[in-house]
Design an enzyme around this catalytic site. Structure first.
Site, PDB file in Angstrom:
ATOM      1  N   LYS A 275       0.807  -1.225   0.000  1.00 49.16           N
ATOM      2  CA  LYS A 275       0.000   0.000   0.000  1.00 49.16           C
ATOM      3  C   LYS A 275       0.834   1.266   0.000  1.00 49.16           C
ATOM      4  O   LYS A 275       0.308   2.353  -0.231  1.00 49.16           O
ATOM      5  CB  LYS A 275      -0.984  -0.006   1.176  1.00 49.16           C
ATOM      6  CG  LYS A 275      -1.962  -1.159   1.176  1.00 49.16           C
ATOM      7  CD  LYS A 275      -2.879  -1.238  -0.046  1.00 49.16           C
ATOM      8  CE  LYS A 275      -3.630   0.009  -0.354  1.00 49.16           C
ATOM      9  NZ  LYS A 275      -4.829  -0.252  -1.192  1.00 49.16           N
TER      10      LYS A 275
HETATM   11  N1  PMP Z   1      -2.975  -7.139   1.395  1.00 50.21           N
HETATM   12  C1  PMP Z   1      -2.944  -6.341   2.466  1.00 50.21           C
HETATM   13  C2  PMP Z   1      -2.238  -6.837   3.694  1.00 50.21           C
HETATM   14  C3  PMP Z   1      -3.580  -5.090   2.445  1.00 50.21           C
HETATM   15  O1  PMP Z   1      -3.551  -4.296   3.522  1.00 50.21           O
HETATM   16  C4  PMP Z   1      -4.250  -4.692   1.262  1.00 50.21           C
HETATM   17  C5  PMP Z   1      -4.945  -3.367   1.185  1.00 50.21           C
HETATM   18  N2  PMP Z   1      -5.939  -3.122   2.111  1.00 50.21           N
HETATM   19  C6  PMP Z   1      -4.269  -5.563   0.175  1.00 50.21           C
HETATM   20  C7  PMP Z   1      -3.608  -6.777   0.279  1.00 50.21           C
HETATM   21  C8  PMP Z   1      -5.050  -5.259  -1.060  1.00 50.21           C
HETATM   22  O2  PMP Z   1      -4.449  -4.340  -1.921  1.00 50.21           O
HETATM   23  P1  PMP Z   1      -5.345  -3.450  -2.860  1.00 50.21           P
HETATM   24  O3  PMP Z   1      -6.016  -2.410  -2.007  1.00 50.21           O
HETATM   25  O4  PMP Z   1      -4.384  -2.841  -3.819  1.00 50.21           O
HETATM   26  O5  PMP Z   1      -6.370  -4.295  -3.521  1.00 50.21           O
END
Ligand code: PMP
Length: 350
Positions: A58
């Protein structure tokens, strides 16, 4: 000097250095996961996003969102400004660190169900943290709506207050389209056949998928990796949002909506991964390969293995190691927590 091959790939021709938080985000290693590769006869590669300065994938979105607000003139480095966001934690961490580097304040709204480690880390780095009960998106008390209202009540963009709005702010997916996807393409020298990725906002999946589809002229197969309790698997498979079961993973899955960043992403298929299958990969990576990763990385690797088996030996499947295991010590690595969820406790923790 610059033609010296020893210095190839160094961005700053004078010092070979990177500039602060922004300069440290991205260009993460793409790690060959040995056991998953051996088990499938494929190359299974994990993008080591836990190595970003804020410890997660992120950071890329946080950088993209703040830089977009700066390009629009809403935030000006060195001048008072505030970033407000609702987050499962990792986006708040990236935003707060980059806000620190730029001299902005950060207000982070988060459901209190998220891991203690993320909550304590946000406090440590100086976020103005507002914890509240976890509520569904349809409830006005949902963390996304609370964060939007806080930004509005503070006067919004006219007052230098930016609601990061990671779910629908397309600067999020754009950051991954500009960096994550092209990095994977370069690191595999164009040999990647498939990419698996879980979705919270969908920024990582949609952005990387668009870049990989464009670079490969549509050849790279894009597979959404979904936890139980999320409706995105059924959305990809049938077009209808339908959720079943639940998951201990954090930051991924959507029970009732398709975020703006995910809408229109070029997705070919989806896999739904139970927690036990994801945990098996997390423990395996830790104990046999020395890689400590969190829940969503486990979902992603489990999905990569399924996709590799379906493609057959000789293929290359890339995925994302979204964050590190230390962020979930009190959950994924806590025997009491695991037993309470009816999940197996790994032998060295039992
Ligand atoms: N894995 C973790 C540990 C996250 O914190 C997040 C985001 N909330 C994601 C995956 C997902 O990423 P994205 O928001 O780009 O879909």
């Amino acid at each position: 000097m610059q033609s010296d091959p020893a210095f190839q790939g160094v961005d700053d021709p004078v010092h070979g250095t990177a500039d602060g938080f922004a300069g440290a985000v991205g260009n993460t290693p793409l790690i060959r996961l040995r056991r998953a590769s051996e088990a499938t006869g494929c190359e299974i590669l994990g993008k080591a996003e836990f190595m970003n300065p804020g410890g997660s994938v992120k950071d890329r979105a946080a950088l993209g969102i703040i830089e977009d607000a700066e390009r629009r003139g809403v935030l000006v480095p060195g001048r008072a400004g505030t970033v407000v966001e609702g987050t499962a934690g990792n986006t708040g961490i990236g935003l707060t660190l980059f806000a620190n580097a730029r001299g902005y304040r950060s207000i982070v709204v988060m459901p209190e169900t998220q891991s203690r480690e993320k909550i304590e880390f946000l406090r440590m780095i100086g976020a103005d943290l507002r914890l509240g009960p976890a509520k569904p998106y349809a409830d006005p008390g949902n963390y996304v709506h609370v964060s939007r209202r806080i930004a509005e009540e503070m006067g919004g963009e006219a007052a230098g207050v930016v609601w990061a709005n990671q779910f629908d702010n397309l600067a999020n997916a754009a950051a991954h389209e500009a960096t994550t996807g092209p990095e994977i393409w370069r690191q595999t020298r164009g040999r990647v056949d498939a990419f698996t990725c879980a979705c919270g906002t969908g920024g990582t999946l949609a952005g990387a998928a668009r870049a990989l589809k464009a670079a490969s002229k549509g050849r790279v197969r894009i597979v959404l990796a979904d936890p139980m309790g999320s409706a995105l698997y059924s959305w990809v498979k049938t077009g209808a949002l339908k959720a079943e079961g639940n998951s201990i993973t954090e930051g991924i899955g959507q029970a009732a909506r398709v975020p703006g960043n995910l809408a229109g992403a070029p997705i070919d298929d989806a896999e739904r991964i139970p927690d036990a299958e994801a945990l098996e990969q997390i423990y395996d990576l830790l104990i046999h390969e020395g890689l400590s990763v969190g829940g969503s990385a486990g979902i992603n690797v489990a999905a990569a293995i399924r996709v590799a088996r379906a493609l057959g030996p000789g293929h290359t499947v890339a995925t994302v190691l979204c964050d590190g295991g230390a962020r979930y010590q009190s959950k994924l690595f806590n025997p009491e927590f695991l037993r309470g969820k009816g999940l197996p406790v790994p032998p060295w923790l039992a």
